[in-house]
Motif scaffolding. Structure first.
Motif, PDB file in Angstrom:
ATOM      1  N   ILE A 178       7.447  30.648  34.147  1.00 26.31           N
ATOM      2  CA  ILE A 178       6.320  31.599  34.181  1.00 26.31           C
ATOM      3  C   ILE A 178       5.323  31.168  35.269  1.00 26.31           C
ATOM      4  O   ILE A 178       4.803  31.984  36.021  1.00 26.31           O
ATOM      5  CB  ILE A 178       5.594  31.641  32.813  1.00 26.31           C
ATOM      6  CG1 ILE A 178       6.547  31.992  31.677  1.00 26.31           C
ATOM      7  CG2 ILE A 178       4.396  32.598  32.849  1.00 26.31           C
ATOM      8  CD1 ILE A 178       6.998  33.395  31.583  1.00 26.31           C
ATOM      9  N   LYS A 179       5.091  29.856  35.348  1.00 26.64           N
ATOM     10  CA  LYS A 179       4.144  29.332  36.336  1.00 26.64           C
ATOM     11  C   LYS A 179       4.571  29.737  37.759  1.00 26.64           C
ATOM     12  O   LYS A 179       3.753  30.120  38.584  1.00 26.64           O
ATOM     13  CB  LYS A 179       4.105  27.806  36.187  1.00 26.64           C
ATOM     14  CG  LYS A 179       2.847  27.167  36.680  1.00 26.64           C
ATOM     15  CD  LYS A 179       2.838  25.700  36.245  1.00 26.64           C
ATOM     16  CE  LYS A 179       2.085  24.890  37.219  1.00 26.64           C
ATOM     17  NZ  LYS A 179       0.856  24.667  37.410  1.00 26.64           N
ATOM     18  N   HIS A 380     -14.402  31.129  40.089  1.00 26.30           N
ATOM     19  CA  HIS A 380     -13.191  30.300  40.040  1.00 26.30           C
ATOM     20  C   HIS A 380     -12.089  30.702  41.006  1.00 26.30           C
ATOM     21  O   HIS A 380     -11.232  29.894  41.328  1.00 26.30           O
ATOM     22  CB  HIS A 380     -12.611  30.281  38.617  1.00 26.30           C
ATOM     23  CG  HIS A 380     -13.431  29.505  37.650  1.00 26.30           C
ATOM     24  ND1 HIS A 380     -14.408  30.085  36.876  1.00 26.30           N
ATOM     25  CD2 HIS A 380     -13.460  28.190  37.358  1.00 26.30           C
ATOM     26  CE1 HIS A 380     -14.979  29.171  36.118  1.00 26.30           C
ATOM     27  NE2 HIS A 380     -14.433  28.007  36.405  1.00 26.30           N
ATOM     28  N   ILE A 381     -12.089  31.974  41.413  1.00 25.60           N
ATOM     29  CA  ILE A 381     -10.953  32.417  42.247  1.00 25.60           C
ATOM     30  C   ILE A 381     -11.462  32.923  43.593  1.00 25.60           C
ATOM     31  O   ILE A 381     -12.331  33.801  43.631  1.00 25.60           O
ATOM     32  CB  ILE A 381     -10.182  33.572  41.561  1.00 25.60           C
ATOM     33  CG1 ILE A 381      -9.854  33.194  40.126  1.00 25.60           C
ATOM     34  CG2 ILE A 381      -8.905  33.917  42.311  1.00 25.60           C
ATOM     35  CD1 ILE A 381      -9.297  34.331  39.338  1.00 25.60           C
ATOM     36  N   PRO A 382     -10.903  32.411  44.690  1.00 31.18           N
ATOM     37  CA  PRO A 382     -11.294  32.952  45.990  1.00 31.18           C
ATOM     38  C   PRO A 382     -10.714  34.362  46.174  1.00 31.18           C
ATOM     39  O   PRO A 382      -9.741  34.721  45.506  1.00 31.18           O
ATOM     40  CB  PRO A 382     -10.657  31.989  46.994  1.00 31.18           C
ATOM     41  CG  PRO A 382      -9.626  31.239  46.240  1.00 31.18           C
ATOM     42  CD  PRO A 382      -9.923  31.341  44.782  1.00 31.18           C
ATOM     43  N   LEU A 391      -2.926  29.076  40.928  1.00 30.66           N
ATOM     44  CA  LEU A 391      -3.406  30.209  40.135  1.00 30.66           C
ATOM     45  C   LEU A 391      -3.182  30.017  38.637  1.00 30.66           C
ATOM     46  O   LEU A 391      -4.059  30.295  37.829  1.00 30.66           O
ATOM     47  CB  LEU A 391      -2.645  31.460  40.562  1.00 30.66           C
ATOM     48  CG  LEU A 391      -3.307  32.384  41.571  1.00 30.66           C
ATOM     49  CD1 LEU A 391      -2.312  33.405  42.051  1.00 30.66           C
ATOM     50  CD2 LEU A 391      -4.523  33.076  40.949  1.00 30.66           C
ATOM     51  N   ALA A 392      -1.977  29.538  38.292  1.00 33.38           N
ATOM     52  CA  ALA A 392      -1.642  29.416  36.861  1.00 33.38           C
ATOM     53  C   ALA A 392      -2.650  28.523  36.162  1.00 33.38           C
ATOM     54  O   ALA A 392      -3.215  28.895  35.118  1.00 33.38           O
ATOM     55  CB  ALA A 392      -0.227  28.859  36.710  1.00 33.38           C
ATOM     56  N   THR A 393      -2.900  27.340  36.744  1.00 36.67           N
ATOM     57  CA  THR A 393      -3.799  26.392  36.083  1.00 36.67           C
ATOM     58  C   THR A 393      -5.212  26.953  35.998  1.00 36.67           C
ATOM     59  O   THR A 393      -5.870  26.864  34.954  1.00 36.67           O
ATOM     60  CB  THR A 393      -3.801  25.049  36.855  1.00 36.67           C
ATOM     61  OG1 THR A 393      -2.451  24.645  36.996  1.00 36.67           O
ATOM     62  CG2 THR A 393      -4.595  23.981  36.139  1.00 36.67           C
ATOM     63  N   ALA A 503       0.449  36.021  31.137  1.00 39.75           N
ATOM     64  CA  ALA A 503       0.251  35.685  32.553  1.00 39.75           C
ATOM     65  C   ALA A 503      -0.071  36.969  33.338  1.00 39.75           C
ATOM     66  O   ALA A 503      -0.989  37.009  34.167  1.00 39.75           O
ATOM     67  CB  ALA A 503       1.503  35.021  33.114  1.00 39.75           C
ATOM     68  N   GLU A 504       0.689  38.022  33.039  1.00 36.55           N
ATOM     69  CA  GLU A 504       0.440  39.312  33.716  1.00 36.55           C
ATOM     70  C   GLU A 504      -0.981  39.797  33.454  1.00 36.55           C
ATOM     71  O   GLU A 504      -1.694  40.228  34.351  1.00 36.55           O
ATOM     72  CB  GLU A 504       1.389  40.376  33.157  1.00 36.55           C
ATOM     73  CG  GLU A 504       2.734  40.430  33.776  1.00 36.55           C
ATOM     74  CD  GLU A 504       3.514  41.612  33.218  1.00 36.55           C
ATOM     75  OE1 GLU A 504       3.443  42.716  33.777  1.00 36.55           O
ATOM     76  OE2 GLU A 504       4.200  41.435  32.196  1.00 36.55           O
ATOM     77  N   LEU A 505      -1.352  39.717  32.180  1.00 38.98           N
ATOM     78  CA  LEU A 505      -2.652  40.244  31.770  1.00 38.98           C
ATOM     79  C   LEU A 505      -3.784  39.497  32.481  1.00 38.98           C
ATOM     80  O   LEU A 505      -4.726  40.112  32.984  1.00 38.98           O
ATOM     81  CB  LEU A 505      -2.772  40.085  30.250  1.00 38.98           C
ATOM     82  CG  LEU A 505      -3.568  41.134  29.516  1.00 38.98           C
ATOM     83  CD1 LEU A 505      -3.133  42.526  29.874  1.00 38.98           C
ATOM     84  CD2 LEU A 505      -3.412  40.928  27.998  1.00 38.98           C
TER      85      LEU A 505
END
Ligand code: HEM
Length: 551
Positions: A178-179, A380-382, A391-393, A503-505
């Protein structure tokens, strides 16, 4: 079908015996001397007595379930059967679970007053979902109908076949796998925001001055497209391009079969309630359409399996998608691979699309939470995370993002009610449950029960999923047992795609909230969950969007 044949044979034999006995012992009281007429009369009498016994004597005076706590009232003939079809689905069950004291099992009368049970506490749920899981199977009419669309994949098969399939499909949904999918899912989530931007720009051009509605977008329709694109790559390594209005036949066939028109919902419900040999013979256009679509889907998936085998043989494939992993495991025949593919394509896109749609609804109607979430996302996200960005972490550690997703999955479980048939005499919470009893699991009600979730059980409170001391996401929502949330069920028949769906959500919500301010477009339209097995908003989800500056 076999049950119906046995019943018909029993009625005919009993009626013949009754007619003969009457002609021998009380001929003077019979209105006719003809055996045929007496026999027909006996059939009528037998059916009437049998129906009366089944509907009025057995449930109230004979059934071992009659002593269980149960709701009062109900229709004389339909019992509380219609509760299954009320909207929102599961609300009646919530009321009963809340108001009728019980120790894990409630009884209610379904259609024809047939006694059914509902599981209401963690002990009952763990017995049925984990300890005795293979004693309880999905109802045969439901499986027979779904088999037409999904084949004999993981959702349909039972017993040893299910254990085998589950064991060999499981690795595809491992945490590591998944990661690896996160960057692809993020790319699709960004493509979703771009597709929406393009729609608004096009509407602005067309409206020529009348601009007030150009920024109202039906989000569920976009959600279906993006989740179809994601499962295309994750499932098959194939670009469906649904976001760009592709003409992929697979996409079109799924869109048609899964679109919940009233006619289709009636048809699906009839398939489950009435014997299928009757429904399938009705002169109804939809019968033919379903036959054509399911045969198209089978053919297309067969071709996809053959193509993929050829690619693997030629070593021209990255082998990351579900189909490649299953082919390489050498555990499945081509027919079984087609069935798995049909299963994952159907189970893996509408469900997540519906969950995402409800997230957008709840955020639109809770602007203060939307604003807080946007701040968290931007922190948290650029805007354009590079290939080295983990991204996963990062996404899995964001407290409010996870809180919003989990809280939506709690309040709007995509499968609000599911049913099992008991295949052997057994017990649940020490209550004797005879073979043939229908068992109801009601995520909608369990997930909203004040006893489990507190007095604000019906409210949207993402913060319940954030640990007060550490500020990190928690997995319980403050509730005392895993079984207090049933969105993905539990045990060997739980949703195998849960981690993938979450993960999708996370990606879809982060990209959407980062890009748009959302407002529910028309508050006079109530957002009602609608559908037969899975649900989505009845009238779609129209939101007024405001594009935001990149951050
Ligand atoms: C928010 C999204 C989803 C929800 C709420 C959801 C919910 C569920 C539920 C409640 C079940 C059990 C149904 C029953 O036995 O009565 C189930 C089973 C299943 N789901 Fe999901 N699902 C979601 C997404 C997915 C995804 C993305 C996939 C695949 C990629 C998937 C694949 C499956 C499969 C194969 C089963 C059958 C498992 C088995 O019986 O062993 N689901 N899902």
């Amino acid at each position: 079908m076999k049950k119906l044949q046995t019943l018909a044979a029993t009625v005919v034999f009993s009626a013949a015996a009754e007619a003969m006995a009457a002609m021998i012992s009380i001929p003077q009281y019979l209105p006719t001397k003809s055996f045929a007429t007496t026999f027909l009369g006996a059939i009528f009498l037998t059916i009437t007595v049998w129906s009366f016994y089944q509907m009025f004597i057995y449930p109230s005076f004979v059934s071992p379930l009659r002593h269980l706590p149960h709701p009062k009232g109900g229709n004389l003939f339909l019992g509380h059967g219609l509760s299954l079809f009320k909207r929102p689905p599961g609300n009646d069950f919530l009321k009963w679970m809340n108001e009728i004291p019980n120790d894990g099992v409630l009884m209610f009368n379904g259609f024809g007053n047939q006694p059914r049970i509902v599981l209401t506490n963690p002990r009952a749920l763990s017995e049925v979902l984990v300890t005795k899981t293979y004693d309880f199977k999905k109802p045969k009419p439901l499986r027979t109908f779904l088999r037409r669309i999904l084949g004999d994949g993981l959702i349909i098969v039972e017993g040893e076949e299910h254990k085998f399939q589950r064991k060999h499909v499981m690795p595809v949904f491992s945490f590591r796998h998944i990661k690896e999918l996160y960057p692809m899912i993020w790319k699709k989530a960004v493509a979703l925001t771009q597709g929406i931007e393009a729609e608004m720009a096009e509407k602005m051009d067309l409206s020529m001055g009348e601009k007030s509605k150009h920024n109202v977008v039906e989000v569920n329709h976009w959600a279906n497209k993006v989740t179809m694109d994601i499962i295309g790559v994750a499932g098959l390594g194939r670009e469906f391009n649904a976001l760009k209005n592709s003409d992929d036949p697979l996409v079109h066939n799924y869109e048609e079969i899964l679109e919940p028109t009233t006619e289709k919902l009636t048809f699906f419900a009839m398939q489950i309630i009435l014997p299928q040999f009757i429904v399938n013979r009705l002169p109804w256009k939809i019968n033919e359409r379903v036959r054509v679509i399911t045969s198209n889907l089978n053919r297309i998936c067969g071709e996809l399996v053959a193509d993929k085998r050829a690619l693997i043989k030629a070593d021209a494939d990255e082998h990351l998608d579900i189909l490649s992993v299953l082919i390489k495991s050498n555990n499945f025949s081509d027919k079984q691979l087609v069935d798995q593919l049909l299963t994952f394509l159907a189970a893996g896109h509408e469900t997540t699309s519906s969950a995402f749609t409800w997230v957008t609804y709840l955020l639109s109607t809770h602007p203060e939470i939307q604003t807080r979430l946007r701040e968290e996302i931007r922190k948290h996200i650029p805007t354009n995370p590079g290939p080295d960005f983990d991204l996963a972490t990062v996404l899995e550690a964001m407290p409010l993002l996870n809180g919003v997703c989990n809280e939506t999955l709690r309040l709007y479980p995509t499968v609000p009610i599911t049913i099992r048939d008991c295949y052997t005499d057994t017990t649940v919470c020490d209550h004797y449950i005879p073979r043939g009893t229908q068992v109801h699991l009601v995520p909608w009600a369990t997930n909203r029960l004040p006893e489990f979730w507190g007095s604000n059980a019906g409210d949207f409170v993402p913060d319940r999923w954030i640990d007060k001391e550490t500020g990190r996401p928690n997995n319980t929502g403050g509730s005392s047992s895993n079984y207090n949330i049933l969105t993905f069920l539990h045990g060997p028949r739980s949703c195998i795609g849960e981690k993938f769906a979450k993960a999708e959500l996370r990606c879809l919500v982060a990209a959407m909230v980062g890009a748009y301010e959302m407002e529910y477009a028309d508050p006079s339209v109530e957002a009602i969950p609608h559908g037969v097995i899975t649900t989505k908003p009845r009238w779609g989800m129209e939101l007024r969007l405001k594009s935001l500056q990149q951050w």
